[in-house]
Design an enzyme around this catalytic site. Sequence first.
Site, PDB file in Angstrom:
ATOM      1  N   CYS A 171     -19.240  62.229  59.091  1.00  0.00           N
ATOM      2  CA  CYS A 171     -20.396  63.406  59.786  1.00  0.00           C
ATOM      3  C   CYS A 171     -19.959  64.373  60.516  1.00  0.00           C
ATOM      4  O   CYS A 171     -18.833  64.513  61.112  1.00  0.00           O
ATOM      5  CB  CYS A 171     -21.538  62.783  61.035  1.00  0.00           C
ATOM      6  SG  CYS A 171     -21.548  60.906  60.235  1.00  0.00           S
ATOM      7  N   ARG A 223     -15.940  67.439  54.639  1.00  0.00           N
ATOM      8  CA  ARG A 223     -16.008  66.244  55.436  1.00  0.00           C
ATOM      9  C   ARG A 223     -15.998  65.001  54.583  1.00  0.00           C
ATOM     10  O   ARG A 223     -16.003  63.466  54.875  1.00  0.00           O
ATOM     11  CB  ARG A 223     -16.145  66.099  56.572  1.00  0.00           C
ATOM     12  CG  ARG A 223     -15.616  67.441  57.957  1.00  0.00           C
ATOM     13  CD  ARG A 223     -16.321  67.379  58.456  1.00  0.00           C
ATOM     14  NE  ARG A 223     -16.201  66.322  59.802  1.00  0.00           N
ATOM     15  CZ  ARG A 223     -14.902  66.261  60.557  1.00  0.00           C
ATOM     16  NH1 ARG A 223     -14.008  67.019  60.884  1.00  0.00           N
ATOM     17  NH2 ARG A 223     -14.933  65.217  61.819  1.00  0.00           N
ATOM     18  N   TRP A 272     -22.671  60.764  56.727  1.00  0.00           N
ATOM     19  CA  TRP A 272     -21.796  60.104  55.802  1.00  0.00           C
ATOM     20  C   TRP A 272     -22.456  58.556  56.627  1.00  0.00           C
ATOM     21  O   TRP A 272     -21.874  58.018  57.714  1.00  0.00           O
ATOM     22  CB  TRP A 272     -20.165  60.327  56.511  1.00  0.00           C
ATOM     23  CG  TRP A 272     -19.446  59.479  55.045  1.00  0.00           C
ATOM     24  CD1 TRP A 272     -18.806  59.721  54.008  1.00  0.00           C
ATOM     25  CD2 TRP A 272     -18.819  58.304  55.610  1.00  0.00           C
ATOM     26  NE1 TRP A 272     -18.182  58.741  53.305  1.00  0.00           N
ATOM     27  CE2 TRP A 272     -17.991  58.032  53.635  1.00  0.00           C
ATOM     28  CE3 TRP A 272     -18.186  56.763  56.643  1.00  0.00           C
ATOM     29  CZ2 TRP A 272     -16.822  57.436  54.184  1.00  0.00           C
ATOM     30  CZ3 TRP A 272     -17.940  56.500  55.764  1.00  0.00           C
ATOM     31  CH2 TRP A 272     -17.340  56.059  55.023  1.00  0.00           C
ATOM     32  N   ASN A 296     -22.090  61.962  65.052  1.00  0.00           N
ATOM     33  CA  ASN A 296     -20.872  61.583  64.367  1.00  0.00           C
ATOM     34  C   ASN A 296     -19.969  60.419  65.227  1.00  0.00           C
ATOM     35  O   ASN A 296     -19.645  60.531  66.402  1.00  0.00           O
ATOM     36  CB  ASN A 296     -19.660  62.509  64.003  1.00  0.00           C
ATOM     37  CG  ASN A 296     -18.603  61.883  63.617  1.00  0.00           C
ATOM     38  OD1 ASN A 296     -18.555  61.180  63.184  1.00  0.00           O
ATOM     39  ND2 ASN A 296     -17.569  63.236  64.004  1.00  0.00           N
ATOM     40  N   GLY A 297     -20.138  59.432  64.885  1.00  0.00           N
ATOM     41  CA  GLY A 297     -18.947  57.794  65.337  1.00  0.00           C
ATOM     42  C   GLY A 297     -20.222  57.198  65.025  1.00  0.00           C
ATOM     43  O   GLY A 297     -20.573  56.688  64.177  1.00  0.00           O
ATOM     44  N   GLU A 320       0.640  57.574  45.211  1.00  0.00           N
ATOM     45  CA  GLU A 320      -0.281  58.442  45.147  1.00  0.00           C
ATOM     46  C   GLU A 320      -0.438  59.125  44.126  1.00  0.00           C
ATOM     47  O   GLU A 320      -1.285  59.629  44.349  1.00  0.00           O
ATOM     48  CB  GLU A 320       0.881  59.576  46.418  1.00  0.00           C
ATOM     49  CG  GLU A 320       0.279  60.745  46.660  1.00  0.00           C
ATOM     50  CD  GLU A 320      -0.625  60.726  47.262  1.00  0.00           C
ATOM     51  OE1 GLU A 320      -1.203  59.544  47.974  1.00  0.00           O
ATOM     52  OE2 GLU A 320      -1.307  61.575  47.338  1.00  0.00           O
ATOM     53  N   LYS A 365      -4.494  59.104  43.913  1.00  0.00           N
ATOM     54  CA  LYS A 365      -5.373  60.452  43.114  1.00  0.00           C
ATOM     55  C   LYS A 365      -6.065  60.713  42.457  1.00  0.00           C
ATOM     56  O   LYS A 365      -7.553  60.626  42.123  1.00  0.00           O
ATOM     57  CB  LYS A 365      -4.413  62.045  43.529  1.00  0.00           C
ATOM     58  CG  LYS A 365      -2.946  62.087  44.211  1.00  0.00           C
ATOM     59  CD  LYS A 365      -3.789  63.757  45.312  1.00  0.00           C
ATOM     60  CE  LYS A 365      -4.421  62.626  46.155  1.00  0.00           C
ATOM     61  NZ  LYS A 365      -3.709  62.485  47.059  1.00  0.00           N
ATOM     62  N   GLU A 371      -9.139  58.632  43.422  1.00  0.00           N
ATOM     63  CA  GLU A 371     -10.008  59.384  44.250  1.00  0.00           C
ATOM     64  C   GLU A 371     -11.202  59.972  43.330  1.00  0.00           C
ATOM     65  O   GLU A 371     -12.135  60.399  43.838  1.00  0.00           O
ATOM     66  CB  GLU A 371      -9.131  60.291  45.310  1.00  0.00           C
ATOM     67  CG  GLU A 371      -8.908  59.381  46.812  1.00  0.00           C
ATOM     68  CD  GLU A 371      -7.993  60.432  47.204  1.00  0.00           C
ATOM     69  OE1 GLU A 371      -8.196  59.867  48.620  1.00  0.00           O
ATOM     70  OE2 GLU A 371      -7.029  60.613  46.852  1.00  0.00           O
ATOM     71  N   HIS A 427       6.454  40.793  36.844  1.00  0.00           N
ATOM     72  CA  HIS A 427       6.041  40.229  38.032  1.00  0.00           C
ATOM     73  C   HIS A 427       4.947  39.950  37.754  1.00  0.00           C
ATOM     74  O   HIS A 427       3.872  39.170  38.530  1.00  0.00           O
ATOM     75  CB  HIS A 427       6.596  39.886  38.994  1.00  0.00           C
ATOM     76  CG  HIS A 427       8.234  39.735  39.236  1.00  0.00           C
ATOM     77  ND1 HIS A 427       8.860  38.250  38.476  1.00  0.00           N
ATOM     78  CD2 HIS A 427       9.029  40.933  38.639  1.00  0.00           C
ATOM     79  CE1 HIS A 427       9.783  38.593  38.690  1.00  0.00           C
ATOM     80  NE2 HIS A 427      10.486  40.333  38.824  1.00  0.00           N
ATOM     81  N   LYS A 472     -12.841  63.169  54.336  1.00  0.00           N
ATOM     82  CA  LYS A 472     -12.257  63.854  54.549  1.00  0.00           C
ATOM     83  C   LYS A 472     -11.156  63.497  55.333  1.00  0.00           C
ATOM     84  O   LYS A 472     -10.059  63.198  56.077  1.00  0.00           O
ATOM     85  CB  LYS A 472     -12.113  65.373  54.256  1.00  0.00           C
ATOM     86  CG  LYS A 472     -10.685  66.358  55.042  1.00  0.00           C
ATOM     87  CD  LYS A 472      -9.918  66.166  53.476  1.00  0.00           C
ATOM     88  CE  LYS A 472      -8.466  66.529  53.403  1.00  0.00           C
ATOM     89  NZ  LYS A 472      -7.911  66.639  53.010  1.00  0.00           N
TER      90      LYS A 472
END
Length: 608
Positions: free
Chosen positions: A2, A27, A73, A97-98, A481, A485, A488, A504, A603
Amino acid sequence: MCGIVTAIATNNVVPVLLEGLRKLEYRGYDSAGVAVLANGLTRLRSTGRVAELAALADARQLSANIGIAHTRWATHGVPCERNAHPHISGGLAVVHNGIIENFEAIKSSLQARGYVFESDTDTEAIAHLVHSKLATTPDLFEAVRLALNELVGAYAIGVVAEADPFRAIVARRGSPLLLGVGEEGMYAASDTAALLQVTRKVIYLEDGDVAELRLNAYRIVRPDGTPAEREMHISSLSADAVELGQFRHYMQKEIFEQPQALGNTLEIIAGGGSVSPQLFGSRAPEVLDGVRRVLVLACGTSYHAGLVARYWLESVAKVPCSVEIASEYRYRESVPESDTLVVVISQSGETADTLAALKHAHGLGMGRTLAICNVPESAIVRETALRFITRAGPEIGVASTKAFTTQLAALALLTLTLAKLNGRLSEAEEARHLGALRHLPVAVQKVLELEPEIEKWAQRFAAKHHALFLGRGRHWPIAMEGALKLKEISYIHAEAYAAGELKHGPLALVDKDMPVIAVAPADELLEKLKSNLQEVRARGGELYVFADAGSEIAESEGLHILHMPEHYGMLSPVLHVIPLQLLSYHAALVKGTDVDKPRNLAKSVTVE
Ligand code: G6P
């Protein structure tokens, strides 16, 4: 996550609120809203983009001198207009926000008093709680302060009330919020970028601060009501830094900014500079003295940077290192050791789990702490004994790129510093490592030139549903990574494995529809990796190999090779991540996903 903007000014604040929200879009959000006071309270909300909210505001010719705005969000309740902020109680409106952890208890007690809830959010409980306080405490500022004292959890909030149209109230605990002092009025927002349009004068609120904004004045108090003084800073963030310029997406811009970002971050060792504890702050000689081990705490991409550093710290500095996901560490029983340096890595410096993990380590008595962070005034940086600020510039794309490579540069400096302190670094070795670090921006630039070839590979990926990434040693985290990426931003399911683990389990998945990407630098593990690649080929898997110049891996049917310009020794992970960033970017372009704002992601993850 948010984003919040609050404004009170002599001119119309609606364009400022909306432009602020645009700057906070990065964000991550799923709905947006605004509430203003102009002959009463008007609220507009939209489940679309900020542009849609702006169109609504235009159509209504919304104009006011005071208001609050929000990008949401979703945490409590699905993304829909009913759950979008601002939330209203009587004539007052709140953005938040929170996460309020005790909102259910507050909600039940307010419902018992007759308050009717229209949304599924925790935020609506704040609105009604403040409203309920007004019955006995008619002063809005006091009512907000008292209400906040009953909340458990994290918040940054903005409040305006019809009955009190000449001030806005803001507050923070756990979530970011700063004030902006402008020529035309007072502002508050989740980050500086949202306020650059009106001012560079910013004041970072501390946890627990409650502030009142008037046209040309502000005041800040602590939770108990005592006045607080906060320093004013002049932001040096350039407005250009948050503009897209010639690029199609922020992620692309940020990938291509890496030479510059690395150059800026490593400026301290430019010319004749050498490694020394002072790179990490004035207290570093004392804090680093006697460090026998390192514990890295981080999330997401920052966690991967920590995993690479583990290889460096153990091989070069001979310091034992463990790396933990912050959300795991904070809730697990662990054994604290006073000779451990706790390193928290965070692009934003606001990630709730990383901040909580740091506090947990403090609580266990671990006082030797270092933040590697891209935001100098962030919460995490303010909590550690030492800090290294990466100078990547603002990173807007949700998928972290330049923040990651600059974190690696900082971690390389930490490795060399600890090696030197431990007598593990000869002058000649130091000079060699520093030479490689100084040359890094040029080396990265050369890797970026591979983009056209990677673009061709990406075309073939876009149709796939799964991908496997392989790496060994310090390039295993790079494979992780690369997989992160890809999932995402292109939504292709991707997993990374240490190549030795292939047989394995994951080998069972390999067939012609499973592309396998191998990070294959010309290091001591290359021969081992080649055997793993054979195992894939023998099962009909299609291989995409990122090899180094001069590596003798022959291209053949189903085995595609791209040669990196040079082999880069210890720092090779910094180079090898670049083609993986480009691969996921181009795969996402082909798939037509929202590259900078992938679905469901944020973000700045300011809730746990
Ligand atoms: C989010 C972002 C990632 C980032 C992670 C940790 O998930 O989307 O890009 O790596 O948070 O963030 P931090 O700011 O602590 O590095």
